[in-house]
Design a protein around this motif. Structure first.
Motif, PDB file in Angstrom:
ATOM      1  N   ARG A 135      -8.774  14.161  23.144  1.00  0.00           N
ATOM      2  CA  ARG A 135      -9.151  12.759  22.994  1.00  0.00           C
ATOM      3  C   ARG A 135      -8.705  11.978  24.222  1.00  0.00           C
ATOM      4  NH1 ARG A 135      -6.502  11.150  17.401  1.00  0.00           N
ATOM      5  NH2 ARG A 135      -4.888  12.411  18.391  1.00  0.00           N
ATOM      6  N   VAL A 136      -9.502  10.990  24.588  1.00  0.00           N
ATOM      7  CA  VAL A 136      -9.173  10.130  25.722  1.00  0.00           C
ATOM      8  C   VAL A 136      -8.171   9.082  25.258  1.00  0.00           C
ATOM      9  CG1 VAL A 136     -10.077   8.530  27.446  1.00  0.00           C
ATOM     10  CG2 VAL A 136     -11.468  10.473  26.712  1.00  0.00           C
ATOM     11  N   VAL A 137      -6.999   9.056  25.869  1.00  0.00           N
ATOM     12  CA  VAL A 137      -5.979   8.082  25.480  1.00  0.00           C
ATOM     13  C   VAL A 137      -5.796   6.988  26.530  1.00  0.00           C
ATOM     14  CG1 VAL A 137      -4.735   9.733  24.064  1.00  0.00           C
ATOM     15  CG2 VAL A 137      -4.125   9.499  26.475  1.00  0.00           C
ATOM     16  N   ARG A 138      -6.409   7.174  27.686  1.00  0.00           N
ATOM     17  CA  ARG A 138      -6.302   6.144  28.715  1.00  0.00           C
ATOM     18  C   ARG A 138      -7.474   6.274  29.672  1.00  0.00           C
ATOM     19  NH1 ARG A 138      -1.760   3.507  30.691  1.00  0.00           N
ATOM     20  NH2 ARG A 138      -2.447   1.645  31.789  1.00  0.00           N
ATOM     21  N   ALA A 139      -8.021   5.149  30.145  1.00  0.00           N
ATOM     22  CA  ALA A 139      -9.121   5.149  31.106  1.00  0.00           C
ATOM     23  C   ALA A 139      -8.993   3.907  31.977  1.00  0.00           C
ATOM     24  CB  ALA A 139     -10.470   5.170  30.395  1.00  0.00           C
ATOM     25  N   ASN A 140      -9.244   4.053  33.270  1.00  0.00           N
ATOM     26  CA  ASN A 140      -9.168   2.884  34.146  1.00  0.00           C
ATOM     27  C   ASN A 140     -10.507   2.147  34.175  1.00  0.00           C
ATOM     28  OD1 ASN A 140     -10.688   4.589  35.694  1.00  0.00           O
ATOM     29  ND2 ASN A 140      -9.499   4.359  37.569  1.00  0.00           N
ATOM     30  N   ALA A 141     -10.542   1.056  34.930  1.00  0.00           N
ATOM     31  CA  ALA A 141     -11.735   0.206  34.946  1.00  0.00           C
ATOM     32  C   ALA A 141     -12.940   0.946  35.515  1.00  0.00           C
ATOM     33  CB  ALA A 141     -11.450  -1.058  35.765  1.00  0.00           C
ATOM     34  N   ALA A 142     -12.711   1.799  36.528  1.00  0.00           N
ATOM     35  CA  ALA A 142     -13.824   2.529  37.120  1.00  0.00           C
ATOM     36  C   ALA A 142     -14.468   3.476  36.112  1.00  0.00           C
ATOM     37  CB  ALA A 142     -13.341   3.305  38.342  1.00  0.00           C
ATOM     38  N   ALA A 143     -13.636   4.080  35.245  1.00  0.00           N
ATOM     39  CA  ALA A 143     -14.180   4.964  34.212  1.00  0.00           C
ATOM     40  C   ALA A 143     -14.992   4.181  33.194  1.00  0.00           C
ATOM     41  CB  ALA A 143     -13.040   5.718  33.530  1.00  0.00           C
ATOM     42  N   ALA A 144     -14.474   3.006  32.788  1.00  0.00           N
ATOM     43  CA  ALA A 144     -15.213   2.176  31.834  1.00  0.00           C
ATOM     44  C   ALA A 144     -16.557   1.747  32.409  1.00  0.00           C
ATOM     45  CB  ALA A 144     -14.376   0.960  31.450  1.00  0.00           C
ATOM     46  N   GLU A 145     -16.583   1.447  33.709  1.00  0.00           N
ATOM     47  CA  GLU A 145     -17.842   1.047  34.341  1.00  0.00           C
ATOM     48  C   GLU A 145     -18.817   2.215  34.407  1.00  0.00           C
ATOM     49  OE1 GLU A 145     -19.464  -0.751  38.624  1.00  0.00           O
ATOM     50  OE2 GLU A 145     -17.326  -0.444  38.266  1.00  0.00           O
ATOM     51  N   LEU A 146     -18.310   3.408  34.716  1.00  0.00           N
ATOM     52  CA  LEU A 146     -19.169   4.579  34.824  1.00  0.00           C
ATOM     53  C   LEU A 146     -19.801   4.940  33.489  1.00  0.00           C
ATOM     54  CD1 LEU A 146     -20.263   7.037  36.408  1.00  0.00           C
ATOM     55  CD2 LEU A 146     -18.135   8.229  35.810  1.00  0.00           C
ATOM     56  N   PHE A 147     -19.000   4.864  32.417  1.00  0.00           N
ATOM     57  CA  PHE A 147     -19.483   5.290  31.107  1.00  0.00           C
ATOM     58  C   PHE A 147     -20.070   4.147  30.288  1.00  0.00           C
ATOM     59  CE2 PHE A 147     -15.933   8.381  31.949  1.00  0.00           C
ATOM     60  CZ  PHE A 147     -16.772   9.423  32.297  1.00  0.00           C
ATOM     61  N   GLY A 148     -20.144   2.954  30.874  1.00  0.00           N
ATOM     62  CA  GLY A 148     -20.731   1.835  30.151  1.00  0.00           C
ATOM     63  C   GLY A 148     -19.846   1.320  29.030  1.00  0.00           C
ATOM     64  N   GLY A 149     -18.543   1.481  29.140  1.00  0.00           N
ATOM     65  CA  GLY A 149     -17.592   1.039  28.124  1.00  0.00           C
ATOM     66  C   GLY A 149     -16.400   1.967  28.103  1.00  0.00           C
ATOM     67  N   SER A 150     -15.313   1.498  27.515  1.00  0.00           N
ATOM     68  CA  SER A 150     -14.094   2.301  27.494  1.00  0.00           C
ATOM     69  C   SER A 150     -14.238   3.470  26.525  1.00  0.00           C
ATOM     70  CB  SER A 150     -12.893   1.448  27.089  1.00  0.00           C
ATOM     71  OG  SER A 150     -11.732   2.263  26.992  1.00  0.00           O
ATOM     72  N   PRO A 151     -13.934   4.707  26.976  1.00  0.00           N
ATOM     73  CA  PRO A 151     -14.003   5.857  26.077  1.00  0.00           C
ATOM     74  C   PRO A 151     -12.704   6.139  25.338  1.00  0.00           C
ATOM     75  CG  PRO A 151     -13.637   6.612  28.311  1.00  0.00           C
ATOM     76  CD  PRO A 151     -13.658   5.108  28.370  1.00  0.00           C
ATOM     77  N   VAL A 152     -11.715   5.241  25.441  1.00  0.00           N
ATOM     78  CA  VAL A 152     -10.398   5.471  24.838  1.00  0.00           C
ATOM     79  C   VAL A 152     -10.550   5.627  23.324  1.00  0.00           C
ATOM     80  CG1 VAL A 152      -8.136   4.452  24.392  1.00  0.00           C
ATOM     81  CG2 VAL A 152      -9.168   4.260  26.661  1.00  0.00           C
ATOM     82  N   GLY A 153      -9.858   6.632  22.788  1.00  0.00           N
ATOM     83  CA  GLY A 153      -9.877   6.879  21.352  1.00  0.00           C
ATOM     84  C   GLY A 153     -10.944   7.851  20.911  1.00  0.00           C
ATOM     85  N   ARG A 154     -11.835   8.243  21.833  1.00  0.00           N
ATOM     86  CA  ARG A 154     -12.905   9.159  21.459  1.00  0.00           C
ATOM     87  C   ARG A 154     -12.700  10.516  22.129  1.00  0.00           C
ATOM     88  NH1 ARG A 154     -18.261   6.234  23.134  1.00  0.00           N
ATOM     89  NH2 ARG A 154     -16.953   5.597  24.904  1.00  0.00           N
ATOM     90  N   ASP A 155     -13.391  11.506  21.604  1.00  0.00           N
ATOM     91  CA  ASP A 155     -13.350  12.830  22.214  1.00  0.00           C
ATOM     92  C   ASP A 155     -13.986  12.768  23.600  1.00  0.00           C
ATOM     93  OD1 ASP A 155     -14.679  15.705  22.707  1.00  0.00           O
ATOM     94  OD2 ASP A 155     -12.962  15.935  21.357  1.00  0.00           O
ATOM     95  N   LEU A 156     -13.490  13.615  24.500  1.00  0.00           N
ATOM     96  CA  LEU A 156     -14.013  13.625  25.856  1.00  0.00           C
ATOM     97  C   LEU A 156     -15.516  13.863  25.874  1.00  0.00           C
ATOM     98  CD1 LEU A 156     -13.400  13.598  28.914  1.00  0.00           C
ATOM     99  CD2 LEU A 156     -12.989  16.056  28.769  1.00  0.00           C
TER     100      LEU A 156
END
Length: 472
Positions: A135-156
């Motif tokens: 599970r993703v427990v941390r993501a920076n701003a660049a990751a949120a921008e790439l994936f169109g939202g924060s993936p924290v709390g979800r499976d990779l």
């Protein structure tokens, strides 16, 4: 301060302190050495005397406890509000010093965490921290921008669906030190990425819903789209350049062998072959010259020219140079120039090269007998970056035109809409690439417009030169 709890503690402490004396009195009473009345009086005196001695210390300890509680809650305290003994004062000083050191340490940790958070957020590459359950427990701003939202709390897999990346993450979580995987994404824009997954041993926990979870691995994504594109362009360039040189060279070698063999004594064939060899040698010379010119332009592209040039003079000179070639195809060059245009900031030789390439293309690809139109006027406001005023130079032909799907690639090296026709006309495939780089060096702009069946129009916008510094 509540007196009754304090009084109870005084009595308890007094009884504890006086317990040896009380035991002695009880023993004397049992042995009959002293009378019960005397024993009771002695007991009361001992307790009272002990209580008097213990009272200030109990008050000091209570006051110290209050001061410590206040220090813990508010971060500061004036200290015990009664007069404790010197030993209690030393205890208070030690407590306050320890609290101060703890606060300094806490602030240092907070500052370090804030700095690490700022660094993590500011990193241009997307970063994900994943736990042992993937599970993703941390993501920076660049990751949120790439994936169109924060993936924290979800499976990779909810963020990255590429099987090779997920398999690499599972392998690292299972014990491997690290892995790297090349993959591509198509949304929101097509990109080529490299995923690097590294196992983190004994990593600090990260909060999620108030619970600390172990971070097992770090996944970083590096965008290599530009690098891959540059590699492909370099490979294409080498392949194209080799092909463009090999073709005329093979022709030359073939004719030389023919002249050395069967056509040695055939004067008519020798003259015809020598003419072809001369044409192919000139073709290679033009290609080499264009390659060298492009290399020189690219080396200087980061340095804008500083010269002040009258664009009208350069255009008139270029028209005079190309008129003979235009007449050979039954064409003419029509120039319409606005009077009184300001000077441009330019390299005169490079602008002359741009004009020669554009006019030469217009003559070659325009319909025989149709004119080449050149216009020179001010650029519309806002055309150049920064709102700089500019001069627009346009070269238009009345040829077959260029399909829209080819327009964006016209300035690529060796790109041709019709390769056979371009080679037959003596083109090297580098003319518009040279134009693009020269215009870029001048901090200008190149616009290409074309309609099939109607012709093409190439417009360059060059910035107006800054006024010369005053002699004063």
């Amino acid at each position: 301060m509540d007196r009754w709890p304090t009084l109870r503690r005084v009595v308890l402490h007094a009884a504890t302190v006086a317990s040896p004396g009380l035991l002695v009195l009880l023993l004397l009473l049992v042995l009959g050495v002293i009378a019960p009345g005397v024993a009771a009086l002695a007991l009361a005196v001992v307790l009272l005397a002990t209580a008097v001695l213990v009272w200030p210390y109990v008050l000091g300890v209570d006051s110290l406890q209050v001061a410590v509680d206040r220090l813990e809650r508010h971060g500061d305290s004036p200290g015990p509000d009664t007069g404790p003994s010197e030993s209690l004062r030393r205890v208070w000083d030690a407590v306050r010093r320890m609290h101060h050191e703890k606060e300094q340490g806490r602030r240092a940790v907070e500052q370090r965490l804030q700095a690490e958070e700022a660094i993590l957020t500011a990193l241009p590459d997307p970063l994900l921290l994943i736990d042992p359950a993937r599970r993703v427990v941390r993501a920076n701003a660049a990751a949120a921008e790439l994936f169109g939202g924060s993936p924290v709390g979800r499976d990779l897999a909810a963020a990255i669906r590429h099987p090779a990346v997920l398999a690499a993450a599972d392998a690292v979580l299972a014990g491997e030190a690290s892995r790297a995987v090349d993959f591509a994404v198509s949304t929101p824009v097509a990109r080529e990425l490299v995923a690097r997954i590294m196992r983190l041993e004994h990593a600090a926990g990260m909060p999620r819903d108030g619970v600390l979870e172990d971070v097992a691995a770090l996944l970083s994504l590096h965008d290599v789209t530009a690098i891959k594109r540059a590699e492909r362009m370099r490979a294409d360039f080498v392949a194209n350049a080799s092909h463009e040189l090999r073709t005329p060279l093979s022709t030359l070698v073939g004719f030389v062998e023919t002249l050395q063999g069967p056509a040695r004594d055939d004067e008519e064939a020798r003259d015809r072959f020598l003419a072809i060899m001369h044409e192919q040698a000139h073709r290679m010379a033009r290609l080499v010259e264009d390659l060298l010119s492009l290399s020189r332009i690219e080396q200087d592209e980061h340095t804008p020219p500083s010269g002040r040039v009258d664009l009208g003079e350069i255009v008139h000179a270029a028209v005079e140079t190309m008129e003979m070639k235009a007449r050979s195809r039954g064409s003419s060059i029509d120039l319409v120039a606005t009077a009184g245009l300001p000077l441009v900031q330019a390299d005169a030789d490079q602008i002359a090269q741009v004009l020669q390439n554009l006019i030469d293309n217009a003559i070659k690809y325009g319909r025989r007998g149709t004119p080449v139109a050149i216009t020179l006027q001010r650029s519309p406001r806002g055309t150049l970056a920064g709102g700089r005023p500019g001069i627009a130079l346009a070269v238009a032909d009345q040829g077959e035109g260029i399909p829209r799907e080819h327009l964006s690639r016209l300035t690529e090296r060796f790109y041709r809409v019709d390769p056979a026709r371009s080679r037959a006309m003596g083109g090297t495939g580098l003319g518009l690439a040279i134009v693009k780089h020269i215009v870029a060096r001048h901090r200008g702009r190149l616009d290409i417009a074309s309609e099939p069946g109607q012709g093409s129009r190439f417009t360059i916008h060059l910035p107006v030169a800054e006024p010369p510094p005053s002699s004063n």
